[in-house]
Scaffold this motif. Structure first.
Motif, PDB file in Angstrom:
ATOM      1  N   GLN A   1     -13.308-155.427 -23.354  1.00  0.00           N
ATOM      2  CA  GLN A   1     -14.173-154.275 -23.612  1.00  0.00           C
ATOM      3  C   GLN A   1     -15.190-154.089 -22.492  1.00  0.00           C
ATOM      4  O   GLN A   1     -15.657-152.967 -22.250  1.00  0.00           O
ATOM      5  CB  GLN A   1     -14.913-154.453 -24.937  1.00  0.00           C
ATOM      6  N   LEU A   2     -15.545-155.174 -21.800  1.00  0.00           N
ATOM      7  CA  LEU A   2     -16.491-155.065 -20.685  1.00  0.00           C
ATOM      8  C   LEU A   2     -15.966-154.136 -19.607  1.00  0.00           C
ATOM      9  O   LEU A   2     -16.746-153.470 -18.913  1.00  0.00           O
ATOM     10  CB  LEU A   2     -16.767-156.448 -20.095  1.00  0.00           C
ATOM     11  N   ILE A   3     -14.637-154.066 -19.460  1.00  0.00           N
ATOM     12  CA  ILE A   3     -14.023-153.144 -18.503  1.00  0.00           C
ATOM     13  C   ILE A   3     -13.818-151.779 -19.148  1.00  0.00           C
ATOM     14  O   ILE A   3     -14.162-150.746 -18.567  1.00  0.00           O
ATOM     15  CB  ILE A   3     -12.680-153.698 -17.997  1.00  0.00           C
ATOM     16  N   TRP A   4     -13.283-151.769 -20.357  1.00  0.00           N
ATOM     17  CA  TRP A   4     -12.984-150.494 -21.027  1.00  0.00           C
ATOM     18  C   TRP A   4     -14.237-149.676 -21.302  1.00  0.00           C
ATOM     19  O   TRP A   4     -14.205-148.455 -21.250  1.00  0.00           O
ATOM     20  CB  TRP A   4     -12.238-150.759 -22.341  1.00  0.00           C
ATOM     21  N   ASP A   5     -15.339-150.347 -21.620  1.00  0.00           N
ATOM     22  CA  ASP A   5     -16.556-149.640 -22.043  1.00  0.00           C
ATOM     23  C   ASP A   5     -17.628-149.542 -20.964  1.00  0.00           C
ATOM     24  O   ASP A   5     -18.735-149.080 -21.244  1.00  0.00           O
ATOM     25  CB  ASP A   5     -17.189-150.365 -23.251  1.00  0.00           C
ATOM     26  N   GLN A   6     -17.330-149.952 -19.748  1.00  0.00           N
ATOM     27  CA  GLN A   6     -18.398-150.112 -18.758  1.00  0.00           C
ATOM     28  C   GLN A   6     -19.134-148.816 -18.430  1.00  0.00           C
ATOM     29  O   GLN A   6     -20.264-148.854 -17.938  1.00  0.00           O
ATOM     30  CB  GLN A   6     -17.857-150.754 -17.482  1.00  0.00           C
ATOM     31  N   ASN A   7     -18.526-147.671 -18.711  1.00  0.00           N
ATOM     32  CA  ASN A   7     -19.221-146.405 -18.481  1.00  0.00           C
ATOM     33  C   ASN A   7     -20.118-146.017 -19.661  1.00  0.00           C
ATOM     34  O   ASN A   7     -20.835-145.009 -19.590  1.00  0.00           O
ATOM     35  CB  ASN A   7     -18.209-145.287 -18.228  1.00  0.00           C
ATOM     36  N   ASN A   8     -20.064-146.813 -20.729  1.00  0.00           N
ATOM     37  CA  ASN A   8     -20.828-146.490 -21.939  1.00  0.00           C
ATOM     38  C   ASN A   8     -22.038-147.388 -22.148  1.00  0.00           C
ATOM     39  O   ASN A   8     -22.761-147.221 -23.132  1.00  0.00           O
ATOM     40  CB  ASN A   8     -19.922-146.582 -23.169  1.00  0.00           C
ATOM     41  N   PHE A   9     -22.243-148.364 -21.276  1.00  0.00           N
ATOM     42  CA  PHE A   9     -23.393-149.252 -21.435  1.00  0.00           C
ATOM     43  C   PHE A   9     -24.035-149.565 -20.085  1.00  0.00           C
ATOM     44  O   PHE A   9     -23.430-149.387 -19.030  1.00  0.00           O
ATOM     45  CB  PHE A   9     -23.010-150.550 -22.159  1.00  0.00           C
ATOM     46  N   LYS A  10     -25.272-150.043 -20.164  1.00  0.00           N
ATOM     47  CA  LYS A  10     -25.964-150.580 -19.003  1.00  0.00           C
ATOM     48  C   LYS A  10     -25.987-152.096 -19.147  1.00  0.00           C
ATOM     49  O   LYS A  10     -25.979-152.622 -20.260  1.00  0.00           O
ATOM     50  CB  LYS A  10     -27.388-150.034 -18.924  1.00  0.00           C
ATOM     51  N   TYR A  11     -26.017-152.800 -18.016  1.00  0.00           N
ATOM     52  CA  TYR A  11     -25.988-154.265 -18.120  1.00  0.00           C
ATOM     53  C   TYR A  11     -26.907-154.929 -17.099  1.00  0.00           C
ATOM     54  O   TYR A  11     -27.223-154.351 -16.057  1.00  0.00           O
ATOM     55  CB  TYR A  11     -24.559-154.790 -17.978  1.00  0.00           C
ATOM     56  N   GLU A  12     -27.316-156.132 -17.458  1.00  0.00           N
ATOM     57  CA  GLU A  12     -28.097-156.987 -16.566  1.00  0.00           C
ATOM     58  C   GLU A  12     -27.473-158.374 -16.571  1.00  0.00           C
ATOM     59  O   GLU A  12     -26.976-158.843 -17.604  1.00  0.00           O
ATOM     60  CB  GLU A  12     -29.554-157.077 -17.029  1.00  0.00           C
ATOM     61  N   HIS A  13     -27.527-159.039 -15.430  1.00  0.00           N
ATOM     62  CA  HIS A  13     -26.931-160.369 -15.297  1.00  0.00           C
ATOM     63  C   HIS A  13     -27.982-161.355 -14.818  1.00  0.00           C
ATOM     64  O   HIS A  13     -28.720-161.079 -13.872  1.00  0.00           O
ATOM     65  CB  HIS A  13     -25.763-160.333 -14.308  1.00  0.00           C
TER      66      HIS A  13
END
Length: 224
Positions: A119-131
């Motif tokens: 889902q991290l690939i499939w949904d990547q346009n739907n969320f913001k992320y920090e690492h």
């Protein structure tokens, strides 16, 4: 004659060397993978393209109570069949109505637990992320990498939800925190454990809470 032949050989070597040099100049460096891609690939994302059918049973055991749902998903056509003790329903995710939307919301939830790395690939346009390269995992208290994803406030069945995902240098998920509507306090914290590998893909079969008799787990996983 020998001199001419020698000159021609040298000229050929020079031209060949120039061609090789040009080829090397044209080749662009491999792009650096994002942390999303590293986590997905560590769980075998490259093999998903070969999947025609996925079957699994989603189980929740809490104290003496047991709940389960059985799913059959054909991702290339988006046909889904859901089975529970009471009902069986089949639908296509491209043609939802008021009845199938409720079933689909349950499917999205159960699939998310099983396939979060993808889902991290499939949904990547739907969320913001920090690492974060180093953070303390909430259950084991071990130092791990942390990836926080926050879904957008619109769209989907549960907009605005956030997840803190913990993993080691191998990028295999070990723990996570679910925060409903991006609340500051955890809504649920569980392990990711009991991994199995099927057709090159890694699935965490068990998710447990610390200090509780709780186990969200998967059985009868089949990949075709």
């Amino acid at each position: 004659m020998k001199n001419i032949t020698h000159i021609m050989v040298l000229l050929l070597l020079v031209l060949t060397g120039c061609k090789e040099e040009k080829k090397q100049e044209i080749q662009a460096p491999e792009p650096e993978l994002t942390v999303l891609e590293k986590v997905a690939n560590a769980h075998g994302f490259d093999n998903w393209a070969n999947v025609n059918e996925l079957k699994f049973t989603f189980n929740v055991d809490r104290d003496t109570n047991h709940f389960e749902r059985v799913w059959n998903w054909k991702p290339k056509t988006n046909d889904v069949t859901a089975k529970s003790l009471e009902t069986e329903i089949s639908y296509n995710r491209k043609a939802l109505d008021s009845i199938t939307s409720k079933t689909d919301a349950a499917f999205i939830n159960d699939k998310f637990w099983l396939l979060l790395p993808f889902q991290l690939i499939w949904d990547q346009n739907n969320f913001k992320y920090e690492h974060s390269a180093q953070s303390q995992a909430p259950i084991s208290k071990k130092a791990m990498q942390k990836l926080t994803i926050v879904y957008g406030a619109e769209g989907g069945y549960t907009p605005g939800d956030a997840y803190d995902i913990y993993f080691g240098d191998d990028h295999i998920i070990q723990e996570w925190v679910f925060r409903k509507a991006n609340s500051t306090e955890p809504s649920m914290t569980t392990t990711w454990e009991d991994y199995t590998t099927i057709n090159g893909m890694k699935f965490a079969k068990s998710h447990k809470k610390e200090g509780e008799n709780f186990n969200l787990h998967f059985t009868a996983i089949e990949v075709k």
